[in-house]
Structures are given as C-alpha cells and as structure tokens.
Design an enzyme around this catalytic site. Structure first.
Site, PDB file in Angstrom:
ATOM      1  N   ARG A 148       0.796  -1.239   0.000  1.00 38.04           N
ATOM      2  CA  ARG A 148       0.000   0.000   0.000  1.00 38.04           C
ATOM      3  C   ARG A 148       0.821   1.280   0.000  1.00 38.04           C
ATOM      4  O   ARG A 148       0.257   2.358  -0.038  1.00 38.04           O
ATOM      5  CB  ARG A 148      -0.977  -0.003   1.170  1.00 38.04           C
ATOM      6  CG  ARG A 148      -2.086  -0.964   0.915  1.00 38.04           C
ATOM      7  CD  ARG A 148      -3.183  -0.962   1.951  1.00 38.04           C
ATOM      8  NE  ARG A 148      -3.681  -2.312   1.987  1.00 38.04           N
ATOM      9  CZ  ARG A 148      -3.251  -3.246   2.814  1.00 38.04           C
ATOM     10  NH1 ARG A 148      -2.412  -2.963   3.766  1.00 38.04           N
ATOM     11  NH2 ARG A 148      -3.676  -4.476   2.713  1.00 38.04           N
ATOM     12  N   TRP A 258      -2.349  -4.355  10.218  1.00 39.25           N
ATOM     13  CA  TRP A 258      -2.020  -4.268   8.784  1.00 39.25           C
ATOM     14  C   TRP A 258      -2.513  -3.007   8.105  1.00 39.25           C
ATOM     15  O   TRP A 258      -2.635  -2.954   6.882  1.00 39.25           O
ATOM     16  CB  TRP A 258      -2.465  -5.528   8.050  1.00 39.25           C
ATOM     17  CG  TRP A 258      -3.905  -5.914   8.167  1.00 39.25           C
ATOM     18  CD1 TRP A 258      -4.470  -6.636   9.179  1.00 39.25           C
ATOM     19  CD2 TRP A 258      -4.953  -5.646   7.234  1.00 39.25           C
ATOM     20  NE1 TRP A 258      -5.806  -6.808   8.929  1.00 39.25           N
ATOM     21  CE2 TRP A 258      -6.127  -6.229   7.754  1.00 39.25           C
ATOM     22  CE3 TRP A 258      -5.019  -4.977   6.016  1.00 39.25           C
ATOM     23  CZ2 TRP A 258      -7.360  -6.156   7.101  1.00 39.25           C
ATOM     24  CZ3 TRP A 258      -6.244  -4.906   5.359  1.00 39.25           C
ATOM     25  CH2 TRP A 258      -7.396  -5.493   5.897  1.00 39.25           C
ATOM     26  N   ASN A 276      -8.453  -9.261  13.188  1.00 33.07           N
ATOM     27  CA  ASN A 276      -9.231 -10.325  13.810  1.00 33.07           C
ATOM     28  C   ASN A 276      -8.396 -11.283  14.655  1.00 33.07           C
ATOM     29  O   ASN A 276      -7.224 -11.493  14.377  1.00 33.07           O
ATOM     30  CB  ASN A 276      -9.945 -11.141  12.730  1.00 33.07           C
ATOM     31  CG  ASN A 276      -8.969 -11.830  11.797  1.00 33.07           C
ATOM     32  OD1 ASN A 276      -8.542 -11.253  10.815  1.00 33.07           O
ATOM     33  ND2 ASN A 276      -8.590 -13.058  12.104  1.00 33.07           N
ATOM     34  N   ASP A 319     -14.697 -11.962  11.407  1.00 29.62           N
ATOM     35  CA  ASP A 319     -13.596 -11.371  10.637  1.00 29.62           C
ATOM     36  C   ASP A 319     -13.692  -9.848  10.575  1.00 29.62           C
ATOM     37  O   ASP A 319     -13.329  -9.241   9.575  1.00 29.62           O
ATOM     38  CB  ASP A 319     -13.571 -11.958   9.209  1.00 29.62           C
ATOM     39  CG  ASP A 319     -12.173 -11.903   8.597  1.00 29.62           C
ATOM     40  OD1 ASP A 319     -11.247 -11.426   9.273  1.00 29.62           O
ATOM     41  OD2 ASP A 319     -12.019 -12.315   7.440  1.00 29.62           O
ATOM     42  N   ARG A 342     -15.187  -1.921  10.317  1.00 30.78           N
ATOM     43  CA  ARG A 342     -15.630  -3.014   9.441  1.00 30.78           C
ATOM     44  C   ARG A 342     -16.893  -3.691   9.978  1.00 30.78           C
ATOM     45  O   ARG A 342     -17.672  -4.260   9.218  1.00 30.78           O
ATOM     46  CB  ARG A 342     -14.461  -4.012   9.342  1.00 30.78           C
ATOM     47  CG  ARG A 342     -14.676  -5.173   8.409  1.00 30.78           C
ATOM     48  CD  ARG A 342     -13.326  -5.777   8.047  1.00 30.78           C
ATOM     49  NE  ARG A 342     -13.445  -7.123   7.529  1.00 30.78           N
ATOM     50  CZ  ARG A 342     -12.427  -7.836   7.042  1.00 30.78           C
ATOM     51  NH1 ARG A 342     -11.206  -7.314   7.024  1.00 30.78           N
ATOM     52  NH2 ARG A 342     -12.595  -9.053   6.583  1.00 30.78           N
ATOM     53  N   ASN A 401     -13.560  -1.653   4.642  1.00 32.19           N
ATOM     54  CA  ASN A 401     -12.396  -2.504   4.803  1.00 32.19           C
ATOM     55  C   ASN A 401     -11.187  -1.600   4.943  1.00 32.19           C
ATOM     56  O   ASN A 401     -11.272  -0.554   5.577  1.00 32.19           O
ATOM     57  CB  ASN A 401     -12.319  -3.500   3.645  1.00 32.19           C
ATOM     58  CG  ASN A 401     -11.597  -4.783   4.000  1.00 32.19           C
ATOM     59  OD1 ASN A 401     -10.379  -4.778   4.161  1.00 32.19           O
ATOM     60  ND2 ASN A 401     -12.318  -5.874   4.150  1.00 32.19           N
ATOM     61  N   TRP A 477     -13.648  -0.887  -3.705  1.00 30.92           N
ATOM     62  CA  TRP A 477     -12.474  -1.015  -2.832  1.00 30.92           C
ATOM     63  C   TRP A 477     -11.618   0.246  -2.893  1.00 30.92           C
ATOM     64  O   TRP A 477     -10.447   0.220  -2.530  1.00 30.92           O
ATOM     65  CB  TRP A 477     -11.631  -2.224  -3.244  1.00 30.92           C
ATOM     66  CG  TRP A 477     -12.233  -3.539  -2.858  1.00 30.92           C
ATOM     67  CD1 TRP A 477     -13.099  -4.288  -3.583  1.00 30.92           C
ATOM     68  CD2 TRP A 477     -12.013  -4.270  -1.640  1.00 30.92           C
ATOM     69  NE1 TRP A 477     -13.420  -5.430  -2.902  1.00 30.92           N
ATOM     70  CE2 TRP A 477     -12.772  -5.448  -1.719  1.00 30.92           C
ATOM     71  CE3 TRP A 477     -11.231  -4.025  -0.493  1.00 30.92           C
ATOM     72  CZ2 TRP A 477     -12.787  -6.400  -0.692  1.00 30.92           C
ATOM     73  CZ3 TRP A 477     -11.240  -4.980   0.524  1.00 30.92           C
ATOM     74  CH2 TRP A 477     -12.016  -6.140   0.418  1.00 30.92           C
TER      75      TRP A 477
END
Lengths: 546, 299
Positions: A148, A258, A276, A319, A342, A401, A477
């Site tokens: 990223r 992350w 998670n 998750d 999320r 997300n 996304w």
C-alpha cells in the site's frame, strides 16, 4: 491538533506566495538542524508540519491525523468537470494495485504488486528508478501480492515486504540501504501496509490474521534498521490481557496490525488498529475477549508502551478487523478519534482516555443488537457461526475494509466507502498448522438477498448521522480523498474514478480507468499545478486541469 | 528475474515473448529452458495425487474446499449460483487428478475460475492443499449421476420448437443471446437448479462473480429505457456502470447509452424469461427438456 489554517491565497496556483513560504521553511529548517539535513530531504519536523507544504504528500494518509485531506484548491468544484489524465505509469504487474503515492518536491514514490517500488518525475510520470524485491516462492500473503505504499525520511524510503521484511531504499537510486527481517514468512507473516515515520523511527505492523500468527507493531531506527521496540498485540504470560485467551490460543491468536497508524504530537501518542483473532470465524477454543484483537491501541512512539486500548469487537467471530485508519478529529474542545469500523458501527472515541463516546451503525448491522454498560456493541448469540451457517450483516468483507476514509475540516464531514453485503457464516473446525490457512470457517454470499452494492457515505462526526450517500452499483475497494477545493475523489469497482461535490455527493467528473480502483487517491502539486493520483489495474494515473 | 520466478506454472508461454524482448532468442531461450526446466520437472512429479483414496485427507480437503471453493461451488460441491456442480464424474475441463489439480492451481482461462496460487482464490492454496481438495472431490463424486428420466430427443424438439427456448438461449451456437448460452449448463448445474430456473426464473438470476474487477458479471436483468427522443426500448442488461448502459433489445440489437442522456431507465431484477408453470410445461416435458440439456452438455 488542527494544523494552522492556510488561506486560499497561500495555496499553490499563487506561485509567489508558495515559493516564499517554502524558501522560508527551508532556511528555517537548515538553521534548526545546523545544516545536517541535505536540502530537500524530509525531516521529522517537516512531517510534523506537513500542512505547511500542501504541494507534497509526505505520508500514507497525507498527515499524522490520518485525514487524507489535501489543502490544495486549484482543482475545485468550479473546474473539476474539465479534469483530464496528465500521465499514466504502467507497472506491468497483475493483481491488485493498492498503493498511495508519496510526493516530495516533484518526485513521486510508490509501490506495486510483488513488492515493486519506483520513483517518478511527478510532472511526467517518467521513472527515475525502479526496484523489485526478489521474493521467495513460498510466501503466504492472504489476500493478494499487494503493497500500500512507503514512508520517507532523509535519504531513504521505507517499505514492508511480502516476506515480512522492512527495507530502506535510497531515495536517489532505489538501492537497498538496509533490510531487516521481522518474522517468519513461512508461518504466514507478511507485510502490506505503508510504514509510519515518527521522529527517527519507522513504525510498522504485520499481516497474517488468516494464518494464526501472533501480531505485533515494531519500530526500527530509520538510519540503521535496528529494532527499537516491539509491541505484541497479544499479551504474553504475566501481562495484563493475557487472561482473555483460552489456554495456548494466544500463541496463534492473530490480531495483526495491517493498516498504517496515526499520530498526535500534542500528547506524543501513536494510534494503531488491529485485526481479527484467529481463527477468524470460529470462537471455540479461544474463549474470552481476545485482547488486543480488533482494537485501537494508544502507544508511546518512543518506547512502544501501551497507554490505553479500546476493543471494538470482543471475541470476534465474523472477521471484523478494526484495521481502518483511526482518524484524529478536533470538534471544538473535544479531541476525538473517529472510525467507521468493518463491523458496521461508526465509533467516536475520546483520544486522551480511549473512552467510547458513541457507536452508531452506518450500514446494515445484524451481528449485534445490544451494548454493554459502556456503550460497546456486543455480539448477538444467534449471530455466532454454526456448521450449517447463519446469515449475518455486515458480511465477512465488512461494512468497509482497509480503503482509507477522509475527514474534510472544511465541511467537517467524514467520508467512507461502505459495502452492503450480508453473508452466511458457517464453521469448519480446523486444526492449526503453521503457515496454513486458519479460518476455522467459511462464508457464502446470501443468495436470497439483493445483490451486493456499495456507497460513499458522508458522516457527521458531531451527530454520527449520514449527510449524503452516493450509491455504487457494486461494492468499491477505493479509498476516499477530500480536498480544499470542495471535492471528494473516489473510484468504483467498474473502473470509474470520480470527483464529487463534498457538500452534496454530486458527481462532477469521471474517468474510466479500465480496471477497478483498488487504492486510495492522493493529491500533490508541482510548478503551480495540482494533480490527483490514483492506482487502478496495473496503472498509476495522474489527473489535472487541461 | 523476480517477475517470472513467482509464476512457474505459466512460465512456458512467456518464453518466446521474453526471448524476443532480449533480441537474442537462442541463448536466452536456452537459459530460460534450463531455469524453467526444473519447474517443469516439479510439475510433472505432481501428476499423481499423493493422497488418493485417503479418507482422512478427504475430510481435511473438505475444510479446504469450504474455505476456498464453496463460495462459488456451494457447500458439498453441488454447485452454487456461480460455479458448477463438482460431484459429477464428467467434468467439463478434465477428469483426471492431474487436470483437476491444474484447474485449481492455474485457473481456467475464459471462465470465472481463478488461479488458487497467491493472489487468486482466498488465502492462496499450497500444492498440498490443492491435492487435499482433489481428494475430497473424489470422495463426493457421484459415479453415475442420475440421468434425468426424460426423452432427450423430445426435449430437443421442445427447446427449438414448441417452447421456443432457442429464441433467447443458444445451444451449440444455435439460438438467441438474450439469455445465457445453455450448451454446457446441464453439466454445470444440478437438475434441481435447472428445474427451478424454469418454474420460477426470477427467483435467482444468473449470478455475477464476486468482484467486478475480474469479469463483468452479466445477470440478465430486465431494463426499460426511454431515450431523449421518447423512444421506448425494453430488453436485457448486457453491462453497465455508474455512467453507461449496454443493453440488448428484444430483437438482439445492441444499444450503448450514456445514462445521463436518457430520459429515463429502469432496471429490474426480474428475468425477461416467461414462467414455465405446469400449464406451460408439464412435468413430463420438463424431464424431457432436462434430459436434452444433460445429454447435449456431455458432448
């Protein structure tokens, strides 16, 4: 902390003022550092004062507050309709392209799939150098061979790699300056996020929540790569929070970090979020709250010491990683962190204490219908996955997300990419095996429901209400960028990159990129011209006025 | 060559391309052959399922299947709205263990089936995990799938004649294109699924795959358009995004529209297909039709 207000007359496009400000800043910096830092290099002070150089994009979210807001206003609601592509850079890589570029004084630094990195002339897109890491064949990135972006300090840019190393590249050549391993990639550790530089340290977390890792956040000396501290996101024996794990489950409990954190210089606190607990969708075998999975962590950046934490989803079975950038927002006297999680709730948290102020759904939520005494949403028993499966909203990908949200201090609105999808969650009991997928469950689309769709939603942090929504045909996304030009930029799954009116959500301009936008946009300026850059497909695009 | 080293399976087709680029075909090709020769040897060594017939591994494979495959192929591998029924002995893209391994490992070009290697399905499957799934699929494979009891010859007559299915559906390149091509549907969907699609076409539209980035999902929604000059058109959606609409009208004419230039458009998640209830299609004729679909898909 609200950065000093920059009036439009000081923005790029009014060349003279800009140059004067920059010259003054450079002279001042040179004086302060006694000439140690070479001209043009990024210093810790410049990172702190990033608002003073809106032509540059010095870190993943644009500033320490994580706002992904550009103070440039040359491109604005009046002229956005005339935007055109200025250049395109092809990485020639397949897979998802999730990078956010950095721009420092006319040079753009970005990453690509399979741990590519490159420096471009930000005017033309022509490469200055290109790098690609030689990766082992047996890496286990969970969700694509993605990266990223980078962080920058001095003569180095920093990136995390899919084989779980942190490397520093020379900004002039792309040569590797140092390379340190963080953990064992064969056990499922990998790194995809952009690091965060604070002072002279490079902070970074790790992915691997699908493989039963033990998450951590690390800090490395920017000059040498020596590790200064590590904070395990799962407390070991004897540490507070360890009791929230059943038996030895803490050893493989996940809680990866992350997504890039944020930083409040006023209190010298850095904020990181975690993912998670493992296995992600099966709670049996890890009874307890499973700290610090799905949490917001307030850390001392010098030592890695935990100041406080807030757990969004306790004992998660769906998750619901909390790995969304925790955005610092000031509302009058209130010092807040806001996060569209999320799990479908929009959280407003006091950032001095970690106390929850409110949690309000911003999409369809069925996993929780109660809150505990402190207002934290708690899982509904019937939402717990079973062997045959139960429908739950949001689905496994979540109400949002990793794609970045943005906070616009002009409209005082928070913009987020939202997803409306419910899934059927079913368990699949599974023994842990190092380096193997460790979900403990599976999920399926709920075929009886309407097809999935998405939206950009504008939320008011003062009230947690949705001000407007732009519907996407299918879930996107793409992250969101806001600018002082009164614009919000985002992309969709059908390949359109768009400029919206930040006040109303009206589409003012769009361009078909030819592939889903799977990244968060940013903005920069050079030679008095503003650009907006975004990755799509295998291509980095830069747009500007004709 | 980091770019190539991660995709051993796909290396061979690139040899020529790479060689051309280097403008030194012989030497480069030789070098690459040496390098990828090892990969080829490794791949050959994987012709045989190391777990064949192992019931315990089949159980492990079932978990792997649920994690990685069931999203499209359904629980129990009996086919979801997206992916084919994999319990059939006759699989369209190969029946041997090696072919199944290859299909999972590398994906099936021209279909929605992605490669299982990192960046493909789910968390990326190791070779070992793929063999576990193959073992599982063998364990649930129906040896001789119950052939629909009907008369395929009569089914064929109905399809191309009385029922007029071929007005909208194609089989073996004959027929219309307002609905999905049904040449292989008998192999890829369960008879229950097909029967339901006839009795209640709008209950489940053909489903697009997971992410729009991979392929555009055509779902055969109905659309009614009124153009700027007042012309009304109805048909099925071929593709659309926020700004554009592609549709086929009832005469299969392709129309490409910019949405903001239309007076109006309405997309409904309803199939344009008529409902074939008992009156329109008796149970016996339904069986005949299914028998035809089943037979033709085996060709």
């Amino acid at each position: 902390m609200d950065a000093p207000h920059v009036s439009p007359s000081e923005e790029v496009g009014r060349d003279g003022n800009m140059k004067r400000i920059l010259t003054a800043a450079t002279v001042l910096l040179g004086f302060c550092l006694g000439g140690v830092s070479a001209r043009g290099q990024v210093t810790p002070e410049r990172l702190l004062e990033s608002a003073k150089e809106p032509q540059n994009w010095l870190m993943y979210s644009g500033d320490y507050a994580g706002r992904r807001y550009s103070r440039l206003d040359q491109i604005n609601t009046k002229n956005a309709a005339s935007l055109v592509p200025k250049w395109a850079y092809q990485t020639m890589a397949g897979g998802k392209f999730e990078t956010t570029s950095l721009v420092v004084d006319g040079v753009l630094y970005a990453t690509g799939a399979d741990d590519r990195a490159f420096a471009l002339d930000a005017r033309s897109g022509r490469p200055i150098w290109q790098y690609q890491r030689s990766l082992p064949p047996d890496i286990r990135p969970c969700c694509g061979r993605v990266n990223r972006g980078m962080a920058i300090l001095g003569d180095k840019v920093f990136l995390g790699t899919l084989d779980a190393h942190v490397i520093a590249l020379d900004t002039k050549t792309g040569n590797v300056a140092w390379d340190v391993g963080t953990s064992d990639y064969s056990k499922g550790y990998s790194i995809t996020l952009a690091p965060l530089v604070i002072n002279h340290l490079v902070l970074i977390g790790v992915s691997g929540g699908e493989y039963g890792i033990r998450g951590f956040i690390d800090a490395y000396d920017a000059a040498t790569g020596a590790r200064k501290w590590r904070f395990y996101t799962i407390p070991g024996p004897g540490e507070p929070g360890h009791e929230t794990w059943e038996g030895d489950s803490w050893k493989i409990g996940g809680a990866p970090a992350w997504i890039t954190g944020t930083y409040d210089p006023a209190t010298n606190t850095t904020f990181w979020t975690t993912g998670n607990p493992s296995p992600s969708n099966r709670g049996q075998g890890r009874e307890g709250d499973n700290l610090y999975s799905n949490s917001l962590l307030a850390l001392d950046p010098d030592t890695g010491k935990l100041k406080w934490y807030f757990q969004f989803t306790k004992h998660d079975e769906h998750d619901y990683d909390a790995t969304q950038v925790p955005v610092l927002v000031d509302d009058g006297d209130r010092r807040l962190i806001v996060q569209a999680n999320r799990n479908g709730f929009f959280y407003v948290i006091d950032r001095s204490s970690g106390k929850l102020l409110s949690a309000t759904p911003y999409g369809r939520v069925t996993w929780s219908n109660t809150k505990d005494a402190s207002g934290v949403p708690i899982e509904r028993k019937e939402a717990s996955p079973t062997l045959t499966g139960v429908p739950v909203c949001p689905g496994a990908i979540g109400a949002t997300n990793w794609m970045s949200p943005t906070y616009d201090p002009q409209t005082k609105l928070f913009y987020v990419t939202a997803r409306e999808q419910c899934d059927i969650f079913s368990t699949a009991p599974q023994p842990y095996e190092a380096g193997h997928a460790f979900y403990g469950s599976a999920y399926f689309p709920n075929d009886d429901a309407q097809p999935f769709w998405g939206a950009v939603r504008a939320l008011d942090p003062a009230t947690s209400q949705i001000k407007w929504e732009l519907k996407h045909l299918s879930p996107s996304w793409s992250g969101v960028l806001s600018t002082a030009g009164g614009l919000v930029f985002t992309g969709d799954a059908e390949g359109n990159f768009m400029a919206l009116d930040a006040a109303s959500g009206k589409i003012l301009w769009h361009f078909q990129c030819g592939a889903s936008v799977y990244a968060s946009p940013m903005s920069y300026a050079i030679d008095g011209k503003q650009y907006v850059a975004v990755a799509a497909g295998a291509t980095l695009f830069a747009f500007g006025l004709p | 060559m980091p770019a190539l080293s991660t995709s051993q399976g796909a290396a061979a087709p690139f040899l020529g391309v790479v060689a051309n680029r280097f403008r030194c075909p012989t030497r480069v090709t030789l070098l690459l052959t040496l390098i990828f020769g090892f990969a080829a040897v490794r791949a050959l060594a994987q012709e045989n399922n190391p777990y064949a017939g192992d019931a315990k591994i089949a159980k492990v494979g079932e978990y792997q299947f649920r994690l990685n495959c069931a999203f499209c192929h359904g629980l129990g591998a009996r086919g979801g709205g997206r992916g084919p029924d994999l319990t059939r002995a006759q699989k369209r893209h190969g029946n041997s263990d090696a072919e199944m391994f290859h299909n999972i490992h590398d994906g099936i070009p021209g279909t929605a089936m992605p490669a299982a290697t990192n960046g493909g399905i789910g968390v990326g499957m190791s070779d070992e995990e793929i063999w576990q799934v193959v073992t599982y699929l063998r364990s649930v494979q129906v040896k001789a799938p119950a052939q629909p009891a009907g008369n395929p010859e009569h089914g064929k007559e109905l399809f191309h004649g009385a029922l007029a299915c071929s007005t909208c559906h194609m089989i073996e390149r004959r027929g219309g294109r307002l609905g999905p091509d049904l040449s292989t549907v008998g192999a890829s969907r369960s008879t229950e699924y097909l029967a339901e699609s006839l009795r209640n076409p709008s209950r489940r539209l053909a489903q697009g795959i997971f992410e729009a980035m991979k392929e555009f999902p055509q779902e055969y929604e109905s659309v009614l358009v009124v153009t700027a000059d007042g012309t009304k058109l109805s048909g099925v959606v071929l593709n659309q995004d926020q700004f554009t609409l592609q549709m086929l009208d009832a005469r299969e004419q392709l129309h490409l529209f910019e949405k903001d230039k239309l007076r109006s458009f309405e997309i409904r998640r309803e199939s344009a297909m008529p409902v074939y209830d008992q009156k329109a299609l008796s149970d016996k004729d339904l069986q005949d039709l299914l028998a035809y679909l089943f037979e033709v898909s085996g060709k």
